[in-house]
Design a protein around this motif. Structure first.
Motif, mmCIF file in Angstrom:
data_model
loop_
_atom_site.group_PDB
_atom_site.id
_atom_site.type_symbol
_atom_site.label_atom_id
_atom_site.label_comp_id
_atom_site.label_asym_id
_atom_site.label_seq_id
_atom_site.Cartn_x
_atom_site.Cartn_y
_atom_site.Cartn_z
ATOM 1 N N UNK A 104 0.811 -1.222 0.000
ATOM 2 C CA UNK A 104 0.000 0.000 0.000
ATOM 3 C C UNK A 104 0.848 1.277 0.000
ATOM 4 N N UNK A 166 3.367 -7.220 -10.018
ATOM 5 C CA UNK A 166 1.945 -7.366 -10.338
ATOM 6 C C UNK A 166 1.151 -7.929 -9.167
ATOM 7 N N UNK A 167 1.771 -8.827 -8.417
ATOM 8 C CA UNK A 167 1.086 -9.400 -7.248
ATOM 9 C C UNK A 167 0.793 -8.319 -6.208
ATOM 10 N N UNK A 169 -0.174 -5.374 -6.863
ATOM 11 C CA UNK A 169 -1.407 -4.736 -7.323
ATOM 12 C C UNK A 169 -2.606 -5.636 -7.037
ATOM 13 N N UNK A 170 -2.517 -6.887 -7.481
ATOM 14 C CA UNK A 170 -3.660 -7.804 -7.379
ATOM 15 C C UNK A 170 -3.961 -8.171 -5.932
ATOM 16 N N UNK A 172 -3.492 -6.359 -3.278
ATOM 17 C CA UNK A 172 -4.094 -5.256 -2.514
ATOM 18 C C UNK A 172 -5.451 -4.850 -3.082
ATOM 19 N N UNK A 173 -5.594 -4.848 -4.405
ATOM 20 C CA UNK A 173 -6.832 -4.331 -5.006
ATOM 21 C C UNK A 173 -7.857 -5.416 -5.332
ATOM 22 N N UNK A 174 -7.414 -6.648 -5.516
ATOM 23 C CA UNK A 174 -8.367 -7.740 -5.769
ATOM 24 C C UNK A 174 -8.083 -8.904 -4.815
ATOM 25 N N UNK A 175 -8.156 -8.621 -3.495
ATOM 26 C CA UNK A 175 -7.738 -9.638 -2.518
ATOM 27 C C UNK A 175 -8.629 -10.880 -2.475
ATOM 28 N N UNK A 177 -9.728 -12.532 -5.050
ATOM 29 C CA UNK A 177 -9.216 -13.460 -6.064
ATOM 30 C C UNK A 177 -7.746 -13.786 -5.788
ATOM 31 N N UNK A 178 -6.944 -12.763 -5.575
ATOM 32 C CA UNK A 178 -5.511 -12.978 -5.338
ATOM 33 C C UNK A 178 -5.260 -13.154 -3.848
ATOM 34 N N UNK A 182 -3.490 -18.264 -3.069
ATOM 35 C CA UNK A 182 -3.307 -18.232 -4.526
ATOM 36 C C UNK A 182 -1.928 -17.669 -4.896
ATOM 37 N N UNK A 186 0.941 -19.511 -6.990
ATOM 38 C CA UNK A 186 1.477 -18.832 -8.163
ATOM 39 C C UNK A 186 3.016 -18.847 -8.145
ATOM 40 N N UNK B 114 -6.778 2.432 -4.308
ATOM 41 C CA UNK B 114 -6.433 1.986 -2.951
ATOM 42 C C UNK B 114 -7.245 2.732 -1.905
ATOM 43 N N UNK B 120 -11.982 0.997 -6.660
ATOM 44 C CA UNK B 120 -11.512 -0.368 -6.421
ATOM 45 C C UNK B 120 -12.448 -1.365 -7.110
ATOM 46 N N UNK B 155 -4.390 -20.993 -11.365
ATOM 47 C CA UNK B 155 -3.082 -20.512 -10.914
ATOM 48 C C UNK B 155 -2.335 -19.859 -12.082
ATOM 49 N N UNK B 158 -3.686 -16.432 -12.636
ATOM 50 C CA UNK B 158 -3.204 -15.427 -11.676
ATOM 51 C C UNK B 158 -1.760 -15.043 -11.961
ATOM 52 N N UNK B 159 -0.953 -16.025 -12.372
ATOM 53 C CA UNK B 159 0.435 -15.715 -12.739
ATOM 54 C C UNK B 159 0.474 -14.732 -13.905
ATOM 55 N N UNK B 162 -0.725 -11.263 -12.986
ATOM 56 C CA UNK B 162 0.304 -10.558 -12.216
ATOM 57 C C UNK B 162 1.424 -10.097 -13.142
ATOM 58 N N UNK B 165 0.241 -7.059 -15.159
ATOM 59 C CA UNK B 165 0.179 -5.848 -14.342
ATOM 60 C C UNK B 165 1.584 -5.384 -13.955
ATOM 61 N N UNK B 166 2.433 -6.327 -13.596
ATOM 62 C CA UNK B 166 3.801 -5.973 -13.219
ATOM 63 C C UNK B 166 4.591 -5.381 -14.381
#
Lengths: 196, 196
Positions: A104, A166-167, A169-170, A172-175, A177-178, A182, A186, B114, B120, B155, B158-159, B162, B165-166
């Motif tokens: 964050x 990327x993790x 982001x996911x 914190x913002x899509x907890x 799912x991610x 998970x 991953x 955030x 969000x 999985x 999600x990889x 991520x 996004x990364x």
């Protein structure tokens, strides 16, 4: 107490209060007033440490990056190669309270770094440190036989670095799912893939 | 011209001007004044579309996300499975002028999301759309035999999410390391890994 020690201690206290405020209230909620209130410090004295908003987020990001690296060092012990890489990854993704809070701080830092060359260079340096670290672990894995992927180490490094960023982001913002579970899967699947 | 058509057209013009301003000047540089000047529109009229700062970034992100998805649809043609996944990925990472500009809108959007539940939820919905799309391509790849990885589709999804996004972070903030070529290699290696 020598003046420099006092100064360094104060700086550390400020960094500690600042990153937590940003993690909890967001960057826009972390005003000079909020920081000086949290520290019980006069606004004028704080101004000496934080001449502008970018110095606040730089201090917070640097603190978070250093904390993450300190935890990694502490947990590594004698680990090398893939085992070391796994420890490294799990300190860098938001799977626990502290790493979620850290993410964050990282997200607002990115936004500011887009518009500020000095912050950008702080991030470039940070990612260089991580690229080197990942490469070192991969080379150890090649040497001990656990890393056998045909993909170049430089490409694997970039994949893993993207995955970790990327993790953040996911996670914190899509907890929903991610989830932490998970994210573990991953990372494990990615590292297992390096064995083949 | 019917009033609704006029209104929708105006809305599209505003979204188009706004995302470009954010991409070029950053979110903090994209004031109501800057947007109304770019559009030659009265500040009061713009206020009707943008009651607050979050509505600006929401409009810009939604525009970027829709544009990316439109390009993906256009380029997909009859592609399915891994081939479709590759097309999808290359529209989502900053490897060309337009995708680099788009990433420069996405990063500030994350920061704002955030601290704002509505933003969000816009991102949660967007990532749900992408998770479903990736899953669909993976299932097609399983059916045609090109996806053979032992890792669960959820999985892998999600990889990949991520990673995409990364890459938006690394491609914009560390472009000397995360070059377009390296990003291509990163995606190709990931997709190749799914064959085994």
């Amino acid at each position: 107490m020598p003046k420099q020690v006092d100064h360094d201690r104060r700086r550390a206290e400020i960094a500690e209060a600042t990153w937590r405020l940003i993690a909890e209230r967001g960057i826009d909620g972390t005003t000079m007033r909020a920081i000086s209130a949290a520290l019980g410090m006069a606004h004028g004295a704080l101004k000496h440490y934080f001449p502008d908003k970018n110095s606040i987020i730089r201090t917070a990001f640097t603190h978070v990056f250093d904390s993450t690296n300190t935890r990694i060092r502490e947990r590594l012990g004698d680990a090398t190669g893939l085992a070391a890489l796994r420890i490294f990854c799990l300190e860098a993704v938001p799977v626990e309270e502290v790493t979620i809070l850290e993410a964050r701080v990282v997200l607002p830092f990115w936004q500011r770094a887009l518009a500020d060359a000095e912050l950008e260079s702080v991030f470039v340096d940070a990612m260089s440190v991580w690229r080197e670290q990942i490469l070192r672990f991969l080379r150890q894995g090649r040497a001990d036989g656990s890393v056998r992927t045909m993909t170049d180490d430089e490409v694997v490094t970039e994949q893993l670095l993207a995955l970790l960023n990327g993790a953040q982001v996911l996670g914190t913002l899509t907890p929903r799912a991610a989830t932490p579970k998970r994210q573990h899967q991953m990372i494990d699947a990615f590292l297992d893939g390096l064995r083949r």
